[in-house]
Design a protein around this motif. Structure first.
Motif, PDB file in Angstrom:
ATOM      1  N   GLN A   5      96.899  11.273  31.865  1.00  8.90           N
ATOM      2  CA  GLN A   5      96.321  12.097  33.086  1.00  8.90           C
ATOM      3  C   GLN A   5      95.320  12.941  32.569  1.00  8.90           C
ATOM      4  O   GLN A   5      94.322  12.943  33.492  1.00  8.90           O
ATOM      5  CB  GLN A   5      97.748  12.864  33.485  1.00  8.90           C
ATOM      6  CG  GLN A   5      97.701  13.240  34.879  1.00  8.90           C
ATOM      7  CD  GLN A   5      98.686  14.291  35.259  1.00  8.90           C
ATOM      8  OE1 GLN A   5      99.544  14.800  34.650  1.00  8.90           O
ATOM      9  NE2 GLN A   5      98.413  14.395  36.622  1.00  8.90           N
ATOM     10  N   ASN A   6      95.380  13.808  31.517  1.00  5.17           N
ATOM     11  CA  ASN A   6      94.545  14.753  31.189  1.00  5.17           C
ATOM     12  C   ASN A   6      92.938  14.287  30.929  1.00  5.17           C
ATOM     13  O   ASN A   6      92.076  14.596  31.415  1.00  5.17           O
ATOM     14  CB  ASN A   6      94.942  15.778  30.078  1.00  5.17           C
ATOM     15  CG  ASN A   6      95.653  16.858  30.526  1.00  5.17           C
ATOM     16  OD1 ASN A   6      95.866  17.034  31.800  1.00  5.17           O
ATOM     17  ND2 ASN A   6      96.161  17.681  29.399  1.00  5.17           N
ATOM     18  N   LEU A   9      91.615  13.210  34.202  1.00  2.00           N
ATOM     19  CA  LEU A   9      91.114  14.365  34.970  1.00  2.00           C
ATOM     20  C   LEU A   9      89.618  14.874  34.473  1.00  2.00           C
ATOM     21  O   LEU A   9      88.777  15.264  35.116  1.00  2.00           O
ATOM     22  CB  LEU A   9      92.058  15.503  34.852  1.00  2.00           C
ATOM     23  CG  LEU A   9      93.494  15.188  35.663  1.00  2.00           C
ATOM     24  CD1 LEU A   9      94.538  16.315  35.228  1.00  2.00           C
ATOM     25  CD2 LEU A   9      93.213  14.999  37.178  1.00  2.00           C
ATOM     26  N   LEU A  10      89.490  14.841  33.086  1.00  2.00           N
ATOM     27  CA  LEU A  10      88.540  15.139  32.291  1.00  2.00           C
ATOM     28  C   LEU A  10      87.365  14.239  32.877  1.00  2.00           C
ATOM     29  O   LEU A  10      86.108  14.769  33.020  1.00  2.00           O
ATOM     30  CB  LEU A  10      88.526  15.446  31.085  1.00  2.00           C
ATOM     31  CG  LEU A  10      89.512  16.671  30.542  1.00  2.00           C
ATOM     32  CD1 LEU A  10      89.709  16.664  29.006  1.00  2.00           C
ATOM     33  CD2 LEU A  10      88.833  17.956  30.995  1.00  2.00           C
ATOM     34  N   VAL A  13      85.849  15.370  36.196  1.00  5.52           N
ATOM     35  CA  VAL A  13      85.218  16.505  36.147  1.00  5.52           C
ATOM     36  C   VAL A  13      83.732  16.046  35.715  1.00  5.52           C
ATOM     37  O   VAL A  13      82.642  16.415  36.313  1.00  5.52           O
ATOM     38  CB  VAL A  13      85.665  17.607  35.112  1.00  5.52           C
ATOM     39  CG1 VAL A  13      84.614  18.628  35.004  1.00  5.52           C
ATOM     40  CG2 VAL A  13      86.897  17.945  35.788  1.00  5.52           C
ATOM     41  N   LEU A  16      82.084  14.400  38.372  1.00  3.57           N
ATOM     42  CA  LEU A  16      81.519  15.335  39.340  1.00  3.57           C
ATOM     43  C   LEU A  16      80.175  16.329  38.761  1.00  3.57           C
ATOM     44  O   LEU A  16      79.372  16.683  39.849  1.00  3.57           O
ATOM     45  CB  LEU A  16      82.548  16.423  39.783  1.00  3.57           C
ATOM     46  CG  LEU A  16      83.652  15.977  40.754  1.00  3.57           C
ATOM     47  CD1 LEU A  16      84.816  16.758  40.792  1.00  3.57           C
ATOM     48  CD2 LEU A  16      83.118  15.762  42.143  1.00  3.57           C
ATOM     49  N   LEU A  17      80.164  16.187  37.678  1.00  4.70           N
ATOM     50  CA  LEU A  17      78.955  16.714  37.038  1.00  4.70           C
ATOM     51  C   LEU A  17      77.720  16.020  36.853  1.00  4.70           C
ATOM     52  O   LEU A  17      76.604  16.273  37.348  1.00  4.70           O
ATOM     53  CB  LEU A  17      79.198  17.464  35.696  1.00  4.70           C
ATOM     54  CG  LEU A  17      80.077  18.765  35.517  1.00  4.70           C
ATOM     55  CD1 LEU A  17      80.471  18.907  34.096  1.00  4.70           C
ATOM     56  CD2 LEU A  17      79.349  19.855  36.203  1.00  4.70           C
ATOM     57  N   ILE A  88      91.349  29.809  24.385  1.00 10.19           N
ATOM     58  CA  ILE A  88      92.290  28.774  24.861  1.00 10.19           C
ATOM     59  C   ILE A  88      92.512  27.843  23.690  1.00 10.19           C
ATOM     60  O   ILE A  88      93.644  27.366  23.500  1.00 10.19           O
ATOM     61  CB  ILE A  88      91.526  27.913  25.997  1.00 10.19           C
ATOM     62  CG1 ILE A  88      91.606  29.029  27.127  1.00 10.19           C
ATOM     63  CG2 ILE A  88      92.286  26.760  26.237  1.00 10.19           C
ATOM     64  CD1 ILE A  88      91.063  28.331  28.337  1.00 10.19           C
TER      65      ILE A  88
END
Lengths: 111, 225
Positions: A5-6, A9-10, A13, A16-17, A88
């Protein structure tokens, strides 16, 4: 799906960039031969709207410190991102190690 | 993108500062109280603040050909409640206003109101509503974070329209113009912010399920899964 999943998702992103970078083309320079800048900040665009709407408005204060040049400004933006990402990363490292240590102690207890 | 230094009339600048102050004060109070009661949550508070730091530093390109950045306030609002994000957002905005000439001190109040108050409250509300409507956990987080991002910029548009009404069409016409600048640009960024918030939340679920349960973010059965 859960496991990846992660990663998925990345990838989302990143797409989208990438799509705007690929889609938006630099417009042909105007008659004065000046290059039209693309990907300006939306706050600059808002400033243009303000100037169009209220031409007589004068900003009544100026920033205390203006970064001397675009390079220095990107330095500070990078610093801001690095501080956040560093923390983080630190949390992630701690959390992962802790999870691993817990697992080994549980195993020891069972033996 | 925040309202630039000097680009709000004096009355508006003062008004928004007065409006934001109680939220920041109450936010500091809730953070202090929480850390005193549950010192082990300090680390997560740091993660929430760090997330806002990273995301609001990332200026991303958008399909409109202009740039903007996400806010990162949704994560903290869901974890610690919306009020806690007011002082955290203020720290980020101060950093950018003082060192980067991005945003400003006179417009700080207005920018806190949009990014650190409206955004977080929207995130917390959207999350609760989505969960009450039995939307699964991940999509709820996505909805809350991207909604907060988008509404932050709609608030900025409204603040500017309020300060600079259109000479002919008044507030409504001006709001349309300012939201044209911010809203469409912000859509891909809001989606990115939603996705990134889910990524971090997944990591939090993996490593800190008990804390999330204590924060009423996860239900008991989800925390044990």
């Amino acid at each position: 799906v859960k496991r990846y999943q992660n990663a998925l998702l990345l990838i989302g992103v990143l797409l989208l960039l990438a799509v705007p970078l690929w889609m938006v083309k630099s417009p042909v320079p105007g008659p004065d031969g000046k290059k039209i800048e693309i990907f300006r900040g939306s706050d600059d665009h808002a400033k243009d709207v303000i100037t169009a709407m209220a031409p007589e408005y004068k900003p009544w204060s100026k920033p205390l410190l203006e970064p001397p040049g675009g390079e220095i400004s990107s330095l500070f933006f990078a610093l801001q991102a690095a501080l956040g990402a560093g923390f983080i990363g630190y949390w992630y490292g701690c959390a992962k190690t802790r999870a691993k240590m817990n697992q080994t102690t549980h195993k020891d207890a069972e033996c | 993108m925040h309202i630039m230094e000097g680009f709000l009339p004096v009355k508006h600048a003062i008004g928004w500062s007065i409006a934001s102050t109680p939220f920041v004060a109450y936010g500091l109070y809730t953070i202090n109280k929480r850390i005193k009661e549950k010192p082990e949550q300090r680390m997560l508070l740091g993660v929430a603040a760090a997330f806002t730091f990273v995301l609001s530093a990332l200026k991303m390109p958008s399909v409109t050909g202009s740039c903007s950045h996400p806010t990162g306030t949704g994560l903290g609002a869901i974890l610690f409640g919306p009020a806690a994000m007011a002082p955290i957002g203020m720290v980020v905005l101060l950093f950018q206003a003082i060192l980067l000439a991005h945003g400003g001190l006179t417009t700080l109040g207005a920018n806190i109101f949009s990014m650190a108050i409206v955004g977080p409250f929207a995130a917390a509300a959207l999350f609760r509503v989505a969960r009450a409507a039995k939307v699964p956990f991940g999509p709820s987080i996505f909805l809350a974070a991207s909604g907060a991002d988008f509404l932050t910029y709609m608030t900025t548009a409204a603040q500017l329209a309020f300060a600079f009404p259109d000479p002919a069409g008044g507030f409504a016409a001006s709001f349309t113009k300012f939201s044209a600048v911010f809203a469409v640009t912000q859509i891909p960024m809001a989606i990115s912010e939603g996705l990134l918030t889910v990524v971090v939340m997944n990591a939090l679920i993996r490593f800190n399920p008990l804390e999330l349960k204590e924060m009423n973010v996860l239900t008991t059965s989800e925390a044990e899964a």
